[in-house]
Scaffold this motif. Structure first.
Motif, PDB file in Angstrom:
ATOM      1  N   VAL A  89     -43.293 106.852  10.501  1.00 24.23           N
ATOM      2  CA  VAL A  89     -43.886 107.782  11.473  1.00 24.23           C
ATOM      3  C   VAL A  89     -45.266 107.302  11.919  1.00 24.23           C
ATOM      4  O   VAL A  89     -45.579 107.274  13.112  1.00 24.23           O
ATOM      5  CB  VAL A  89     -43.969 109.202  10.868  1.00 24.23           C
ATOM      6  N   VAL A  90     -46.104 106.911  10.961  1.00 23.18           N
ATOM      7  CA  VAL A  90     -47.445 106.431  11.299  1.00 23.18           C
ATOM      8  C   VAL A  90     -47.363 105.173  12.163  1.00 23.18           C
ATOM      9  O   VAL A  90     -48.124 105.018  13.131  1.00 23.18           O
ATOM     10  CB  VAL A  90     -48.262 106.154  10.017  1.00 23.18           C
ATOM     11  N   ALA A  91     -46.426 104.270  11.842  1.00 18.07           N
ATOM     12  CA  ALA A  91     -46.278 103.043  12.629  1.00 18.07           C
ATOM     13  C   ALA A  91     -45.895 103.356  14.068  1.00 18.07           C
ATOM     14  O   ALA A  91     -46.452 102.769  15.017  1.00 18.07           O
ATOM     15  CB  ALA A  91     -45.228 102.133  11.988  1.00 18.07           C
ATOM     16  N   MET A  92     -44.974 104.298  14.266  1.00 20.67           N
ATOM     17  CA  MET A  92     -44.550 104.631  15.632  1.00 20.67           C
ATOM     18  C   MET A  92     -45.658 105.335  16.414  1.00 20.67           C
ATOM     19  O   MET A  92     -45.848 105.070  17.610  1.00 20.67           O
ATOM     20  CB  MET A  92     -43.278 105.474  15.591  1.00 20.67           C
ATOM     21  N   THR A  97     -49.887 104.959  20.562  1.00 17.05           N
ATOM     22  CA  THR A  97     -51.310 105.035  20.914  1.00 17.05           C
ATOM     23  C   THR A  97     -51.822 103.726  21.490  1.00 17.05           C
ATOM     24  O   THR A  97     -52.578 103.709  22.479  1.00 17.05           O
ATOM     25  CB  THR A  97     -52.137 105.421  19.675  1.00 17.05           C
ATOM     26  N   THR A  98     -51.408 102.611  20.900  1.00 17.83           N
ATOM     27  CA  THR A  98     -51.934 101.313  21.338  1.00 17.83           C
ATOM     28  C   THR A  98     -51.316 100.820  22.643  1.00 17.83           C
ATOM     29  O   THR A  98     -51.729  99.780  23.164  1.00 17.83           O
ATOM     30  CB  THR A  98     -51.733 100.256  20.236  1.00 17.83           C
ATOM     31  N   LEU A  99     -50.352 101.556  23.182  1.00 19.32           N
ATOM     32  CA  LEU A  99     -49.834 101.227  24.516  1.00 19.32           C
ATOM     33  C   LEU A  99     -50.717 101.782  25.627  1.00 19.32           C
ATOM     34  O   LEU A  99     -50.677 101.303  26.765  1.00 19.32           O
ATOM     35  CB  LEU A  99     -48.414 101.783  24.685  1.00 19.32           C
ATOM     36  N   LEU A 100     -51.516 102.771  25.315  1.00 23.15           N
ATOM     37  CA  LEU A 100     -52.307 103.461  26.347  1.00 23.15           C
ATOM     38  C   LEU A 100     -53.285 102.553  27.094  1.00 23.15           C
ATOM     39  O   LEU A 100     -53.525 102.769  28.286  1.00 23.15           O
ATOM     40  CB  LEU A 100     -53.044 104.654  25.730  1.00 23.15           C
ATOM     41  N   VAL A 114     -53.954  93.095  27.659  1.00 26.00           N
ATOM     42  CA  VAL A 114     -52.520  92.922  27.417  1.00 26.00           C
ATOM     43  C   VAL A 114     -52.293  92.193  26.100  1.00 26.00           C
ATOM     44  O   VAL A 114     -51.449  92.593  25.283  1.00 26.00           O
ATOM     45  CB  VAL A 114     -51.857  92.161  28.575  1.00 26.00           C
ATOM     46  N   TYR A 115     -53.052  91.116  25.879  1.00 18.04           N
ATOM     47  CA  TYR A 115     -52.908  90.373  24.624  1.00 18.04           C
ATOM     48  C   TYR A 115     -53.254  91.263  23.427  1.00 18.04           C
ATOM     49  O   TYR A 115     -52.602  91.200  22.378  1.00 18.04           O
ATOM     50  CB  TYR A 115     -53.804  89.137  24.633  1.00 18.04           C
ATOM     51  N   GLY A 116     -54.286  92.091  23.578  1.00 18.27           N
ATOM     52  CA  GLY A 116     -54.660  92.997  22.500  1.00 18.27           C
ATOM     53  C   GLY A 116     -53.566  94.003  22.190  1.00 18.27           C
ATOM     54  O   GLY A 116     -53.290  94.315  21.018  1.00 18.27           O
ATOM     55  N   VAL A 117     -52.908  94.509  23.236  1.00 20.35           N
ATOM     56  CA  VAL A 117     -51.799  95.450  23.045  1.00 20.35           C
ATOM     57  C   VAL A 117     -50.644  94.771  22.320  1.00 20.35           C
ATOM     58  O   VAL A 117     -50.021  95.355  21.421  1.00 20.35           O
ATOM     59  CB  VAL A 117     -51.334  96.023  24.400  1.00 20.35           C
ATOM     60  N   ILE A 118     -50.356  93.531  22.686  1.00 17.94           N
ATOM     61  CA  ILE A 118     -49.270  92.788  22.035  1.00 17.94           C
ATOM     62  C   ILE A 118     -49.544  92.653  20.534  1.00 17.94           C
ATOM     63  O   ILE A 118     -48.657  92.864  19.697  1.00 17.94           O
ATOM     64  CB  ILE A 118     -49.102  91.399  22.687  1.00 17.94           C
ATOM     65  N   ILE A 119     -50.786  92.312  20.191  1.00 13.70           N
ATOM     66  CA  ILE A 119     -51.149  92.160  18.776  1.00 13.70           C
ATOM     67  C   ILE A 119     -51.034  93.494  18.045  1.00 13.70           C
ATOM     68  O   ILE A 119     -50.502  93.583  16.935  1.00 13.70           O
ATOM     69  CB  ILE A 119     -52.577  91.596  18.648  1.00 13.70           C
ATOM     70  N   ALA A 120     -51.538  94.568  18.670  1.00 12.95           N
ATOM     71  CA  ALA A 120     -51.502  95.882  18.031  1.00 12.95           C
ATOM     72  C   ALA A 120     -50.069  96.360  17.834  1.00 12.95           C
ATOM     73  O   ALA A 120     -49.714  96.908  16.777  1.00 12.95           O
ATOM     74  CB  ALA A 120     -52.284  96.886  18.874  1.00 12.95           C
ATOM     75  N   GLN A 121     -49.233  96.160  18.852  1.00 16.64           N
ATOM     76  CA  GLN A 121     -47.832  96.560  18.743  1.00 16.64           C
ATOM     77  C   GLN A 121     -47.128  95.817  17.610  1.00 16.64           C
ATOM     78  O   GLN A 121     -46.401  96.407  16.803  1.00 16.64           O
ATOM     79  CB  GLN A 121     -47.110  96.271  20.059  1.00 16.64           C
ATOM     80  N   ALA A 122     -47.354  94.524  17.541  1.00 11.32           N
ATOM     81  CA  ALA A 122     -46.724  93.724  16.491  1.00 11.32           C
ATOM     82  C   ALA A 122     -47.264  94.090  15.110  1.00 11.32           C
ATOM     83  O   ALA A 122     -46.535  94.025  14.118  1.00 11.32           O
ATOM     84  CB  ALA A 122     -46.941  92.239  16.765  1.00 11.32           C
ATOM     85  N   LEU A 181     -46.035 104.444  29.771  1.00 14.72           N
ATOM     86  CA  LEU A 181     -45.937 105.883  29.530  1.00 14.72           C
ATOM     87  C   LEU A 181     -44.540 106.277  29.044  1.00 14.72           C
ATOM     88  O   LEU A 181     -44.392 107.127  28.160  1.00 14.72           O
ATOM     89  CB  LEU A 181     -46.299 106.652  30.799  1.00 14.72           C
ATOM     90  N   ILE A 182     -43.518 105.664  29.610  1.00 16.11           N
ATOM     91  CA  ILE A 182     -42.153 105.967  29.165  1.00 16.11           C
ATOM     92  C   ILE A 182     -41.946 105.471  27.736  1.00 16.11           C
ATOM     93  O   ILE A 182     -41.318 106.149  26.906  1.00 16.11           O
ATOM     94  CB  ILE A 182     -41.126 105.341  30.127  1.00 16.11           C
ATOM     95  N   ASP A 183     -42.491 104.295  27.429  1.00 23.72           N
ATOM     96  CA  ASP A 183     -42.376 103.770  26.070  1.00 23.72           C
ATOM     97  C   ASP A 183     -43.135 104.649  25.075  1.00 23.72           C
ATOM     98  O   ASP A 183     -42.674 104.890  23.956  1.00 23.72           O
ATOM     99  CB  ASP A 183     -42.905 102.333  26.025  1.00 23.72           C
ATOM    100  N   VAL A 184     -44.298 105.154  25.474  1.00 22.90           N
ATOM    101  CA  VAL A 184     -45.050 106.083  24.627  1.00 22.90           C
ATOM    102  C   VAL A 184     -44.197 107.310  24.314  1.00 22.90           C
ATOM    103  O   VAL A 184     -44.106 107.761  23.158  1.00 22.90           O
ATOM    104  CB  VAL A 184     -46.365 106.527  25.320  1.00 22.90           C
ATOM    105  N   ALA A 185     -43.547 107.852  25.328  1.00 23.14           N
ATOM    106  CA  ALA A 185     -42.700 109.027  25.129  1.00 23.14           C
ATOM    107  C   ALA A 185     -41.558 108.720  24.162  1.00 23.14           C
ATOM    108  O   ALA A 185     -41.201 109.555  23.314  1.00 23.14           O
ATOM    109  CB  ALA A 185     -42.147 109.505  26.468  1.00 23.14           C
ATOM    110  N   SER A 186     -40.989 107.511  24.262  1.00 28.53           N
ATOM    111  CA  SER A 186     -39.880 107.150  23.364  1.00 28.53           C
ATOM    112  C   SER A 186     -40.354 107.097  21.918  1.00 28.53           C
ATOM    113  O   SER A 186     -39.628 107.517  20.997  1.00 28.53           O
ATOM    114  CB  SER A 186     -39.273 105.813  23.786  1.00 28.53           C
TER     115      SER A 186
END
Length: 417
Positions: A89-92, A97-100, A114-122, A181-186
């Motif tokens: 749950v915390v990971a999702m 949050t890091t997609l915003l 964009v690169y920062g988001v990729i790192i945070a997502q991974a 935004l759609i990915d955040v909702a998912s």
């Protein structure tokens, strides 16, 4: 603990879908995987648009592989000591949050975002997968592990079919902000579904073996790798991941340069891989509990090698795209067999108190292997050529199959606990 040869003695069991909690977890996975494929398609296109170079896109792929390597020790400790449900749950929520920050991306100057988001997502994703794989056996029972793993893998292929094309369309008619935004909702929906799983000793208990001082000192990735069954599976998976990394880079060159296809053919052949995988996932979802996981892994690795060799060498005879569509669709079947079999073997060979560490070690091997393959393909494609490198890639899968037969079929030896 058990060795890999005796890890999958079968008892009466049905499909994992018979377990209500698993059905909720499966639905959560379908929602989040669809969102992931939206972003998986859109982000590389955005990086290519903003950077204007294939190098920038390759760099983005390599950035995605760094967190599973660097964070592996932390992932092992967290997933062994905390509730797997809580970690997921915390990971999702972290990924949502890091997609915003993608809402702020408009031109080349914001490429670092964009690169920062990729790192945070991974980074958050590095915690999610080991926790999920460790949770599954406690949710459905080890006797349904094959079924559960196949159905979880099915989510990825359904997500590819739904989210892949949708991601491209949304990026074309909207922007990366729309996709984000759609990915955040998912992620939010999926997190709510996982949070709804029953709080019980199976899904929320902290394993006593790792909450002690002794467990804290001896746990983790290094400890996991001292257990022979885990180490053998990591070795086999790492070699397969090298081959996968080579494929990720060389696939487009094979379609456009070797068989003379166009961009539409690239999309077609990439998409049809899901067809065989979906069929295999559905079949194993129903029958997986009746099939030995070791046999499943060995058949999968062997068949995958054969179809890969046929696929690359068929180019000497024909460049007909329909032929390759059939071959790429077919290869999805052994891919599911191999993935579900390997995952089930690791779940059987480790107990709940160290299962998170084992899957963190597996994730480390996968990331290192893919990084080696991607780097090698990027550096060697031009001087050596696409087809010779693909023959090397097929050889890597052949080595995977050989190692699977040699290492995974070793005689009895108990995993240390």
């Amino acid at each position: 603990m058990t060795d890999l040869r005796t890890a999958t003695r079968r008892g009466p069991a049905g499909s994992a879908m018979a377990v209500p909690a698993f059905r909720r977890l499966w639905l959560a996975g379908l929602v989040s995987d669809t969102g992931d494929w939206l972003m998986f398609i859109a982000l590389p296109l955005v990086v290519l648009q903003l950077s204007g170079s294939a190098v920038g896109t390759s760099f983005a792929f390599l950035l995605e592989l760094a967190p599973p390597v660097l964070l592996a020790p932390v992932v092992a400790r967290v997933t062994d000591r905390l509730s797997h449900r809580l970690v997921m749950v915390v990971a999702m929520i972290g990924q949502a949050t890091t997609l915003l920050p993608l809402l702020l991306v408009h031109d080349r100057s914001e490429l670092p975002i964009v690169y920062g988001v990729i790192i945070a997502q991974a980074s958050f994703g590095a915690f999610f997968l080991p926790a999920k794989n460790a949770l599954l056996p406690t949710l459905v029972g080890l006797e349904r592990a094959n079924s559960a793993n196949a159905l979880v893998g099915l989510n990825n292929d359904l997500g590819r079919i739904i989210g892949g094309p949708l991601g491209g369309v949304l990026l074309a008619v909207g922007s990366i902000a729309t996709v984000a935004l759609i990915d955040v909702a998912s992620y939010v929906v999926a997190a709510a579904l996982v949070l709804s799983l029953p709080r019980s000793r199976h899904t929320d208990a902290v394993p006593s073996a790792d909450t002690s001082t002794e467990g804290a000192r001896t746990g983790g990735v290094l400890r996991a790798l001292t257990d022979r069954p885990t180490r053998d599976l990591v070795v086999v998976t790492t070699v397969a991941s090298i081959a996968q990394g080579l494929f990720l880079v060389l696939f487009v060159f094979f379609v456009t340069d070797v068989i003379r296809g166009d961009e539409a053919d690239v999309g077609l052949l990439r998409g049809v891989q899901a067809i065989g995988a979906i069929g295999a996932g559905l079949a194993l979802g129903v029958l997986g509990a009746r099939i030995d996981a070791l046999r499943l892994a060995l058949i999968g690795s062997s068949a995958f090698t054969v179809i890969t060799v046929v696929c690359w060498n068929a180019s000497f005879v024909s460049h007909a795209v329909p032929l390759y569509a059939v071959l790429f669709a077919a290869i999805g079947v052994p891919a599911v067999f191999m993935g579900a079999g390997m995952t089930s073997l690791l779940q059987h060979a480790t107990d709940g108190s160290r299962r998170g560490s084992a899957f963190a070690a597996l994730g480390l091997g996968q990331a290192v292997g893919q990084a080696i393959g991607i780097t090698a393909a990027g550096l060697l494609q031009e001087p050596i050529g696409t087809l010779p490198l693909l023959e090397v890639q097929a050889g890597a899968y052949a080595l995977t199959a050989v190692l699977a037969f040699v290492l995974l079929r070793r005689g009895p030896r108990r995993v240390r606990s």
